[in-house]
Design a protein around this motif. Structure first.
Motif, PDB file in Angstrom:
ATOM      1  N   PRO A   1       0.885  -1.331   0.053  1.00 54.35           N
ATOM      2  CA  PRO A   1       0.136  -0.106   0.100  1.00 54.35           C
ATOM      3  C   PRO A   1       0.896   1.085   0.121  1.00 54.35           C
ATOM      4  N   ASP A   2       1.828   1.302   0.509  1.00 56.62           N
ATOM      5  CA  ASP A   2       2.804   2.487   0.463  1.00 56.62           C
ATOM      6  C   ASP A   2       3.657   2.811  -0.646  1.00 56.62           C
ATOM      7  N   GLN A   3       3.520   1.824  -1.783  1.00 55.69           N
ATOM      8  CA  GLN A   3       4.129   1.789  -3.083  1.00 55.69           C
ATOM      9  C   GLN A   3       5.073   1.196  -3.164  1.00 55.69           C
ATOM     10  N   SER A   4       6.014   0.878  -1.903  1.00 58.56           N
ATOM     11  CA  SER A   4       7.366   0.284  -1.974  1.00 58.56           C
ATOM     12  C   SER A   4       6.882  -1.161  -2.495  1.00 58.56           C
ATOM     13  N   VAL A   5       8.245  -1.890  -2.981  1.00 55.08           N
ATOM     14  CA  VAL A   5       8.265  -2.976  -3.526  1.00 55.08           C
ATOM     15  C   VAL A   5       8.552  -4.136  -2.570  1.00 55.08           C
ATOM     16  N   VAL A   6       7.967  -5.221  -2.278  1.00 51.58           N
ATOM     17  CA  VAL A   6       8.362  -6.187  -1.431  1.00 51.58           C
ATOM     18  C   VAL A   6       8.746  -7.519  -2.179  1.00 51.58           C
ATOM     19  N   GLU A   7       9.849  -8.012  -2.230  1.00 48.91           N
ATOM     20  CA  GLU A   7      10.309  -9.324  -2.836  1.00 48.91           C
ATOM     21  C   GLU A   7      10.260 -10.347  -1.760  1.00 48.91           C
ATOM     22  N   LEU A   8       9.552 -11.698  -2.112  1.00 46.47           N
ATOM     23  CA  LEU A   8       9.606 -12.780  -1.261  1.00 46.47           C
ATOM     24  C   LEU A   8      10.398 -13.810  -2.003  1.00 46.47           C
ATOM     25  N   ALA A   9      11.311 -14.432  -1.076  1.00 47.26           N
ATOM     26  CA  ALA A   9      12.026 -15.491  -1.706  1.00 47.26           C
ATOM     27  C   ALA A   9      11.096 -16.894  -1.309  1.00 47.26           C
ATOM     28  N   MET A  10      10.602 -17.441  -2.545  1.00 49.88           N
ATOM     29  CA  MET A  10       9.651 -18.469  -2.372  1.00 49.88           C
ATOM     30  C   MET A  10      10.412 -19.857  -2.474  1.00 49.88           C
ATOM     31  N   GLU A  11      10.534 -20.284  -1.332  1.00 54.23           N
ATOM     32  CA  GLU A  11      11.199 -21.639  -1.095  1.00 54.23           C
ATOM     33  C   GLU A  11      10.047 -22.667  -0.936  1.00 54.23           C
ATOM     34  N   GLY A  12       9.276 -22.774  -1.831  1.00 53.23           N
ATOM     35  CA  GLY A  12       8.094 -23.775  -1.541  1.00 53.23           C
ATOM     36  C   GLY A  12       8.830 -25.061  -1.528  1.00 53.23           C
ATOM     37  N   ARG A  13       7.883 -25.856  -0.782  1.00 57.18           N
ATOM     38  CA  ARG A  13       8.170 -27.505  -0.748  1.00 57.18           C
ATOM     39  C   ARG A  13       7.896 -27.995  -2.266  1.00 57.18           C
ATOM     40  N   ILE A  14       7.167 -27.622  -3.073  1.00 55.45           N
ATOM     41  CA  ILE A  14       7.034 -27.972  -4.323  1.00 55.45           C
ATOM     42  C   ILE A  14       7.528 -27.114  -5.373  1.00 55.45           C
ATOM     43  N   ARG A  15       8.502 -27.385  -6.251  1.00 56.25           N
ATOM     44  CA  ARG A  15       9.315 -26.658  -6.938  1.00 56.25           C
ATOM     45  C   ARG A  15       9.479 -27.137  -8.319  1.00 56.25           C
ATOM     46  N   LEU A  16       8.857 -26.374  -9.374  1.00 53.94           N
ATOM     47  CA  LEU A  16       8.773 -26.875 -10.669  1.00 53.94           C
ATOM     48  C   LEU A  16       9.449 -25.975 -11.816  1.00 53.94           C
ATOM     49  N   ASP A  17       9.889 -26.400 -12.796  1.00 54.85           N
ATOM     50  CA  ASP A  17      10.541 -25.371 -13.824  1.00 54.85           C
ATOM     51  C   ASP A  17       9.619 -25.492 -14.982  1.00 54.85           C
ATOM     52  N   ASP A  18       8.465 -25.669 -14.934  1.00 58.17           N
ATOM     53  CA  ASP A  18       7.383 -25.675 -15.917  1.00 58.17           C
ATOM     54  C   ASP A  18       6.136 -25.074 -15.472  1.00 58.17           C
ATOM     55  N   LEU A  19       5.679 -24.067 -16.053  1.00 53.83           N
ATOM     56  CA  LEU A  19       4.641 -23.101 -15.566  1.00 53.83           C
ATOM     57  C   LEU A  19       3.277 -23.880 -15.592  1.00 53.83           C
ATOM     58  N   ASP A  20       3.111 -24.515 -16.752  1.00 50.18           N
ATOM     59  CA  ASP A  20       1.871 -25.365 -17.072  1.00 50.18           C
ATOM     60  C   ASP A  20       1.567 -26.276 -15.995  1.00 50.18           C
TER      61      ASP A  20
END
Length: 301
Positions: A208-227
């Motif tokens: 909301p204050d227009q700053s950018v937050v970057e989240l490192a997504m270390e999820g348990r499921i990681r895939l290299d295919d968007l579909d």
């Protein structure tokens, strides 16, 4: 002269293919014919162009230098032929295009295929790859690329549009785990991570204050295919953040639901890239114009 040019063309194909066998298949020749053509060229030039072993062949230093020079010459021949056959205004000839796999299939190909239906002399050779291609070496007229472009001499880029990212999940997941309303709550959920070059891509949000937050997504499921990630999200396996053009149909049908709508997930710009040249062929010019006009609709803007 015709034999000299044919020998050079076969050499370029063999060098680009990485093997005589692949070049032979691409050219409709035998492997022996390719090998003999290269041998005759080496004899005429008085230098070895390939290192040959039982496991294959690779270019020598002289061969690599000759290959790069030949690519420039053949690109010039292509341009000269296109200029003669195409004329100044009517698109004709084969338009060679490279585009990222999913964006290319879903957004770029429909536009360019439709373009060929309106211009009977225009053909399309489209190649899908998420790797950057060399426009000169691969003899590509036009490349569509996502995100910031590296500084490359001799290339001209034109913006085609911009897409946003959408954080979303299946109704089944949200009914079971609840819906996060803040980025802090998001970190406690199962998130489906897209991996590029071995590392999960971060999710970026404007708060909301227009700053950018970057989240490192270390999820348990990681895939290299968007579909595959979208399919997993639809199956209720977790939350994902995907390009609007990839998930907008799933959202319309209700199999995915947008979340965190008080935040804006940051997307990317899309560009058309071509070689810098004194003459822009009609087929390239009209393709870029069509993409500029129609891509925003496909990108969801």
């Amino acid at each position: 002269m015709a034999d000299r040019l044919r020998g050079i063309a076969i050499f370029v194909q063999a060098a680009g293919a990485g093997s005589f066998a692949k070049a032979a298949q691409q050219l409709g020749l035998t492997r022996s014919a390719v090998g003999k053509a290269v041998a005759r060229l080496e004899e005429r030039l008085g230098t070895r162009l390939f290192h040959r072993t039982t496991r294959g062949q690779s270019l020598t230093d002289s061969g690599n230098d000759f290959y790069e020079r030949c690519l420039v010459i053949m690109a010039g021949i292509d341009m000269a032929e296109a200029a003669l056959t195409e004329g100044n205004s009517s698109p004709a000839g084969v338009l060679r295009v490279s585009a990222p796999v999913l964006l290319g299939r879903q957004c770029v190909a429909p536009i360019l295929i439709a373009l060929t239906q309106h211009h009977e002399k225009l053909g399309l050779d489209m190649r899908f790859s998420d790797q950057f291609v060399d426009l000169v070496e691969d003899r590509i007229d036009l490349a569509v690329r996502i995100g910031p472009l590296p500084d490359r001499a001799g290339l001209i880029a034109r913006k085609l549009g911009r897409f946003e990212m959408i954080a979303c999940a299946a109704p089944s997941y949200l009914s079971l785990h609840g819906q996060p309303t803040t980025l802090e709550e998001l970190s406690k959920h199962a998130c489906l991570s897209f991996v590029r070059a071995g590392r999960p891509e971060p999710w970026r949000f404007t708060v909301p204050d227009q700053s950018v937050v970057e989240l490192a997504m270390e999820g348990r499921i990681r895939l290299d295919d968007l579909d595959s990630i979208v399919n997993a999200a639809v199956d209720g396996k977790g939350i994902t953040c995907q390009p609007s053009w990839l998930v907008q149909d799933r959202i319309r049908e209700g199999s995915l639901v947008p979340i965190l709508e008080s935040y804006r997930a940051l997307g990317n710009e899309v560009f058309a890239v071509r070689q810098q040249a004194p003459h822009v062929f009609a087929k390239v010019r009209i393709a870029i114009d069509s993409l500029v006009e129609q891509m925003p609709r496909f990108l969801g803007r």
